[in-house]
Design an enzyme around this catalytic site. Sequence first.
Site, PDB file in Angstrom:
ATOM      1  CB  CYS A   1      76.360   7.870  44.710  1.00 11.26           C
ATOM      2  SG  CYS A   1      76.633   7.579  43.009  1.00 11.26           S
TER       3      CYS A   1
ATOM      4  CB  CYS B   1      71.529   2.892  39.907  1.00 10.87           C
ATOM      5  SG  CYS B   1      73.186   3.017  41.031  1.00 10.87           S
TER       6      CYS B   1
END
Length: 350
Positions: free
Chosen positions: A97, A194
Amino acid sequence: MPKEKAKRSKVVVATSGGVDSSVAAALLKRAGFEVVGVFLKLNDFSSKEETRARQVAKILDIPFYVFNFEKEFKKRIVDYFLKENKKGLTPNPCVICNKEIKFGLLLEKALKLNADFIATGHYARLVKDNLRHIKLMEAKDKNKDQSYFLWMLNRGQLERILFPIGDYTRAEVEKLAKKFKLPFGGVKKSQEICFVVKTVEDFLKRHLKSKPGPICLKWNIKQIIGRHQGLWFYTIGQRKGIRLPQGPYYVLSKDLKKNILIVTKNEKDLFKKELIAKNVSWISGKEPELPLKIQARIRYRHKATPVVITKILNSTFYILKFARPQRAITPGQSVVFYRGQEVVGGGIIC
């Protein structure tokens, strides 16, 4: 944060709605930067965070925008995470990410908006050596240091990045939040991954079908001592959740072709002095002279250990030989190379 950078410099700050990124934005504004707050919408359950980020931008009196990266995030991060788990690996989505989204797409979009820099609330530091080459360093707060997750970045990217809270401890950041009158009473600390709302196991159960198979002992692979529900629900070194009597048992390895989970009762079996790494990246952009004596971490918050790195002839794979045996070397995880506090590069464990 060098003051000369602040003169007429525009910086896009990735504001997550949390304490760290909000204080980062406040510090940059205080330093004289033209600050723009941006919330990265990565999923459909981040409305509270977006609201809080918008509130912080209002308090700091900075422009605020939402960049919707949901499609890209699902394709490049969530799908990658599921695909790697299905292979029996234990991937680290935060590393990907950072490369693809936070310091990839965000940086590209920020530069198109004529920004000079992007900034985040990561705990890491950037310094320049005598030749003005930028270096990625551990944060001041060693308990919060996130340099491990940034090894895929290169110097070109780092030249455009600011880490405003890297020279502060978490306790100091929380004090600054109060000083800047930012609204963080009772705000939960961010979770490890997340997009995982509950647990990784729960997430995998919802997205991957079960594929039952035998559990066998290391020394007697033909003797079945139990059943597993899918190799992706287990990781190397795992003890809990194996559900076998007369334990404890530890996950030692996975036979993907035969769909066998191999376990051991001897924890010493988990220790190895060698690993092979792929997709190796060097922050300098150049492979150093090999063999390289350096330190390496095989997981986040793991103690860096002396290692010798060599390359397999006519290949892109590297061999790491550690000075001391390492517990539960896990395929799919990142191995990150350090020279003191400096991050030199890293790779993916095979």
